[in-house]
Design a protein around this motif. Structure first.
Motif, PDB file in Angstrom:
ATOM      1  N   GLY A  25      59.962  63.478   0.030  1.00 23.03           N
ATOM      2  CA  GLY A  25      59.592  64.369   1.029  1.00 23.03           C
ATOM      3  C   GLY A  25      59.279  63.727   2.388  1.00 23.03           C
ATOM      4  O   GLY A  25      59.213  62.496   2.294  1.00 23.03           O
ATOM      5  N   VAL A  55      64.581  61.330   1.055  1.00 23.45           N
ATOM      6  CA  VAL A  55      63.578  62.811   1.337  1.00 23.45           C
ATOM      7  C   VAL A  55      63.475  63.682   0.072  1.00 23.45           C
ATOM      8  O   VAL A  55      62.841  64.427  -0.074  1.00 23.45           O
ATOM      9  CB  VAL A  55      64.479  63.349   2.500  1.00 23.45           C
ATOM     10  N   ASP A  56      64.715  63.689  -0.585  1.00 19.52           N
ATOM     11  CA  ASP A  56      64.696  64.398  -1.919  1.00 19.52           C
ATOM     12  C   ASP A  56      63.767  64.088  -2.966  1.00 19.52           C
ATOM     13  O   ASP A  56      62.987  64.967  -3.815  1.00 19.52           O
ATOM     14  CB  ASP A  56      66.185  64.487  -2.403  1.00 19.52           C
ATOM     15  N   CYS A  57      63.395  62.748  -2.991  1.00 23.69           N
ATOM     16  CA  CYS A  57      62.730  62.476  -4.033  1.00 23.69           C
ATOM     17  C   CYS A  57      60.945  62.544  -3.568  1.00 23.69           C
ATOM     18  O   CYS A  57      60.282  62.936  -4.285  1.00 23.69           O
ATOM     19  CB  CYS A  57      62.727  60.673  -4.274  1.00 23.69           C
ATOM     20  N   ASP A  96      73.059  58.939   3.135  1.00 19.05           N
ATOM     21  CA  ASP A  96      72.888  59.395   1.530  1.00 19.05           C
ATOM     22  C   ASP A  96      71.500  58.649   1.227  1.00 19.05           C
ATOM     23  O   ASP A  96      70.757  59.110   0.404  1.00 19.05           O
ATOM     24  CB  ASP A  96      74.001  58.987   0.812  1.00 19.05           C
ATOM     25  N   GLN A 134      68.821  60.867   2.807  1.00 16.90           N
ATOM     26  CA  GLN A 134      68.504  62.105   1.809  1.00 16.90           C
ATOM     27  C   GLN A 134      68.248  61.914   0.584  1.00 16.90           C
ATOM     28  O   GLN A 134      67.254  62.478  -0.105  1.00 16.90           O
ATOM     29  CB  GLN A 134      69.954  62.695   1.628  1.00 16.90           C
ATOM     30  N   THR A 135      68.478  60.659   0.000  1.00 15.06           N
ATOM     31  CA  THR A 135      68.005  60.401  -1.578  1.00 15.06           C
ATOM     32  C   THR A 135      66.359  60.085  -1.489  1.00 15.06           C
ATOM     33  O   THR A 135      65.671  60.681  -2.275  1.00 15.06           O
ATOM     34  CB  THR A 135      68.517  59.103  -2.100  1.00 15.06           C
TER      35      THR A 135
END
Length: 175
Positions: free
Chosen positions: A35, A31-33, A25, A28-29
């Protein structure tokens, strides 16, 4: 946080911002913010550079403590923008550091590929310099009295400086 009783340490861990966040998590957090490109530039770990995926990154980070510590420190001090730790706290892994959780309302730092790499290593230095009033850039401290050899010359055993590329340059000039 000094070395207190077990109850004090457990209370600290309950209130820690990384408590309860699973590694997939967390990755992923970020990467989402940001890249993969910005994560690779900021944290400089190969699992973010070549064929990055959350699963492969998590596998590497679980096996490699230093890489996981860098990611967690990046999460705390760049993404969540908590105040920087003291020298004593900085010697501890990010999950064991005291964090002022009252200052958790800041938005994630806006980063670009041009921003300098994030350092969370007391051996390379920890010197924040403010930029734009909101975030801190981390630069390496210069060690007083340290001498850095010049790239174009190297001292030989006799004390003379010699150019390690002199033969190659001579050959290039002859051609």
């Amino acid at each position: 946080m000094g070395r207190g009783t077990l109850c004090d340490m457990q209370q600290h861990l309950i209130n820690h911002p990384l408590n309860g966040i699973k590694l997939p998590d967390l990755v992923q957090t970020l990467v989402d913010c940001y890249g993969w490109d910005i994560l690779a530039a900021q944290i400089n770990i190969n699992c973010f550079k070549s064929n990055p995926s959350v699963a492969s990154s998590v596998t590497f980070l679980r096996k490699t403590d230093w890489a996981r510590h860098r990611l967690e420190a990046f999460y705390l001090y760049r993404f969540r923008q908590f105040p920087l730790p003291s020298e004593i706290q900085h010697a501890l892994p990010p999950r064991e550091r005291e964090v002022d959780i009252s200052q958790n309302d800041r938005p994630p730092a806006a980063l670009t590929l041009d921003d300098p790499e994030f350092f969370d290593d007391p051996n390379t230095g920890w010197q924040p310099t403010p930029k734009d009033g909101m975030r801190a850039r981390h630069t390496r401290k210069q060690v007083v009295g340290a001498t850095v050899p010049q790239p174009d010359s190297v001292a030989s055993s006799s004390g003379k400086k010699t150019d390690p590329w002199s033969k190659w340059r001579a050959k290039q000039n002859d051609d």
